[in-house]
Write a protein that holds these residues in place. Structure first.
Motif, mmCIF file in Angstrom:
data_model
loop_
_atom_site.group_PDB
_atom_site.id
_atom_site.type_symbol
_atom_site.label_atom_id
_atom_site.label_comp_id
_atom_site.label_asym_id
_atom_site.label_seq_id
_atom_site.Cartn_x
_atom_site.Cartn_y
_atom_site.Cartn_z
ATOM 1 N N LEU A 180 0.816 -1.214 0.000
ATOM 2 C CA LEU A 180 0.000 0.000 0.000
ATOM 3 C C LEU A 180 0.850 1.264 0.000
ATOM 4 O O LEU A 180 0.589 2.196 -0.769
ATOM 5 C CB LEU A 180 -0.930 0.004 1.219
ATOM 6 N N ASP A 181 1.866 1.298 0.851
ATOM 7 C CA ASP A 181 2.689 2.510 0.951
ATOM 8 C C ASP A 181 3.425 2.795 -0.352
ATOM 9 O O ASP A 181 3.573 3.958 -0.753
ATOM 10 C CB ASP A 181 3.690 2.384 2.094
ATOM 11 N N ARG A 184 0.921 4.379 -2.674
ATOM 12 C CA ARG A 184 0.509 5.702 -2.177
ATOM 13 C C ARG A 184 1.612 6.742 -2.360
ATOM 14 O O ARG A 184 1.343 7.921 -2.606
ATOM 15 C CB ARG A 184 0.149 5.604 -0.693
ATOM 16 N N GLN A 185 2.854 6.319 -2.236
ATOM 17 C CA GLN A 185 3.967 7.262 -2.244
ATOM 18 C C GLN A 185 4.612 7.450 -3.610
ATOM 19 O O GLN A 185 5.559 8.223 -3.753
ATOM 20 C CB GLN A 185 5.018 6.805 -1.225
ATOM 21 N N ARG A 276 -0.901 6.339 -12.080
ATOM 22 C CA ARG A 276 -0.938 7.760 -11.716
ATOM 23 C C ARG A 276 -1.339 8.646 -12.897
ATOM 24 O O ARG A 276 -1.691 9.811 -12.709
ATOM 25 C CB ARG A 276 0.431 8.202 -11.196
ATOM 26 N N SER A 299 -5.101 2.830 -4.288
ATOM 27 C CA SER A 299 -3.949 3.352 -3.567
ATOM 28 C C SER A 299 -3.245 4.446 -4.354
ATOM 29 O O SER A 299 -2.544 5.287 -3.779
ATOM 30 C CB SER A 299 -2.954 2.223 -3.267
ATOM 31 N N SER A 300 -3.439 4.448 -5.671
ATOM 32 C CA SER A 300 -2.848 5.478 -6.531
ATOM 33 C C SER A 300 -3.742 6.705 -6.645
ATOM 34 O O SER A 300 -3.408 7.648 -7.374
ATOM 35 C CB SER A 300 -2.586 4.897 -7.928
ATOM 36 N N GLY A 301 -4.892 6.690 -5.962
ATOM 37 C CA GLY A 301 -5.787 7.837 -5.978
ATOM 38 C C GLY A 301 -6.676 7.915 -7.203
ATOM 39 O O GLY A 301 -7.146 9.004 -7.563
ATOM 40 N N ARG A 352 -9.243 10.286 -3.655
ATOM 41 C CA ARG A 352 -8.619 10.501 -2.343
ATOM 42 C C ARG A 352 -9.160 9.526 -1.303
ATOM 43 O O ARG A 352 -8.403 8.981 -0.492
ATOM 44 C CB ARG A 352 -8.851 11.943 -1.889
ATOM 45 N N GLN A 355 -7.677 5.969 -1.254
ATOM 46 C CA GLN A 355 -6.332 5.735 -0.733
ATOM 47 C C GLN A 355 -6.333 5.254 0.716
ATOM 48 O O GLN A 355 -5.312 4.775 1.203
ATOM 49 C CB GLN A 355 -5.498 7.007 -0.866
#
Length: 402
Positions: A180-181, A184-185, A276, A299-301, A352, A355
């Protein structure tokens, strides 16, 4: 002394079950587990399997996806012989063919703990009724020699209980996780990546990721793209993946005159960056367990418009982080995609919210949960599979690869 755990899967194709199996093997505690991988016919992730440090890999060439009785009998015999040599304490199977043959081979070899992970079922409502009944019967037989079942979704668990494959006490839900991180990042130069993919400017971009096979219904994605494009000529479409239906997809793109708006780019190794670039993610599957790509998109929004199948509703909250549509409803898919394109603020809000996935969907938690389940099964005072009165423990001996 380390416990030998052997994971068996039919083919290392590009899929969630295969990626999670490789991740599990590479992240099980090497101080506690001797890790063994057994596969069948060659797949696209074979090179990744070769690179796994400390994991023993064996191939059974007769273990193939099609049902071929003579080859299947040979695969069962070879699997039984290999497991008798390796003497694993735990055999953990994945996928339909490896799940059935692998569990019976483990029982014949006297393996004390036999686990099967359900990443969706091999039988579906789209099969001829006699074939579906036959496959369910085979699953029921294999279930008799299974110690425990892991399901990636509550929907898969409920169906297994309903069909009498297992009881609630013999099963648990372990999600098909992702990092997940990491998703997300991820940061990307969106404009540059879009240019690399063949898209220029700030055009609305709708994407889908998956193998081009009947389960994923990629032709439905092409057809909904045509509907969307008629209302939004500025919209562009990206399909990531490959497979047997690629010629049919290309022909449908040409027939619907979408060549200038549609890109089929094959498989990509940079999926976190590609996601993304999307404004909307679509998945038109006819059936699923719980697709990892939903987790990756959220997770990528990116808001999701997906099929209302199996475990989809356990991650997609309809109207909150995406929309769920009945499989095959081309108009319904197109309307929701257009809604998100025409209301970008709503799409961004959904993205959002997507996420904020719970930790149960994290791939690190997936591995730890499996380790806990292994430990619980091994700590039972008397571990045996349901058909055998003989307890046979083994911590593993070194076998010959091949």
């Amino acid at each position: 002394m380390r416990v030998t755990v052997a994971h068996i899967i039919t083919q290392l194709e590009l899929g969630g079950a295969q990626r999670n199996t490789l991740y599990t093997l590479s992240h099980l505690d090497p101080a506690r587990f001797r890790r063994v991988l057994i596969t069948g016919e060659p797949g696209m992730l074979d090179d990744e399997a070769k690179a796994l440090e400390g994991v023993e890999w064996y191939r059974i060439s007769s273990l193939t996806r099609p049902i071929t009785p003579l080859s299947d009998i040979r695969a069962l015999a070879k699997l039984t012989s290999l497991l008798s040599t390796l003497k694993p304490t735990i055999v953990h199977t994945h996928s339909s063919k490896a799940g059935i043959l692998g569990r019976w081979a483990a029982w014949l070899a006297g393996v004390p703990v036999i686990i099967h992970s359900i990443h969706g079922y091999g039988f579906t409502p789209y099969q001829p009724i006699l074939m579906r009944r036959g496959l369910i019967a085979l699953e029921r037989l294999a279930a008799r020699c299974t110690t425990r079942f892991f399901a990636v979704s509550e929907a898969n668990q409920r169906l297994g209980i309903k069909l009498g494959l297992f009881t609630a006490e013999r099963s648990t839900v372990i999600r098909s996780g992702i990092d997940l991180d990491a998703f997300r990042q991820t940061r990307v130069d969106r404009a540059a990546k879009r240019r690399e993919l063949g898209f220029h400017g700030g055009v609305p971009l709708i994407g889908m990721v998956g193998p081009l096979k009947p389960q994923k219904a990629p032709l439905d994605f092409v057809r909904l793209a045509a509907v969307v494009h008629r209302s939004r000529p500025d919209a562009k479409f990206l399909l990531v993946g490959d497979g047997a239906l690629r010629p049919a997809v290309e022909a449908e793109v040409a027939r619907l005159e979408l060549n200038d708006a549609f890109r089929l780019v094959g498989w990509r190794s940079d999926m976190a960056a590609v996601l993304r670039c999307l404004d909307v993610f679509v998945l038109t599957s006819l059936w699923e367990g719980l697709p990892r790509v939903y987790l990756e998109a959220l997770s990528s929004g990116v808001p999701v418009v997906g099929s209302r199948v199996d475990g989809a509703s356990e991650v997609i909250q309809d109207g909150v982080n995406g929309y769920l549509i009945e499989p095959g409803d081309i108009r319904g898919f197109a309307e929701r995609v257009l809604e998100l394109l025409n209301h970008p603020d709503r799409a961004q809000t959904m993205g959002r919210k997507g996420q904020f996935l719970p930790v149960e969907f994290d791939i690190h938690e997936m591995v730890r949960q499996q380790e806990r389940e292994y430990a619980n099964l091994l700590s039972e005072p008397r571990t045996r599979n349901p058909l055998s009165e003989t307890v046979k423990y083994g911590t593993g001996t070194k076998g010959l690869k091949g």
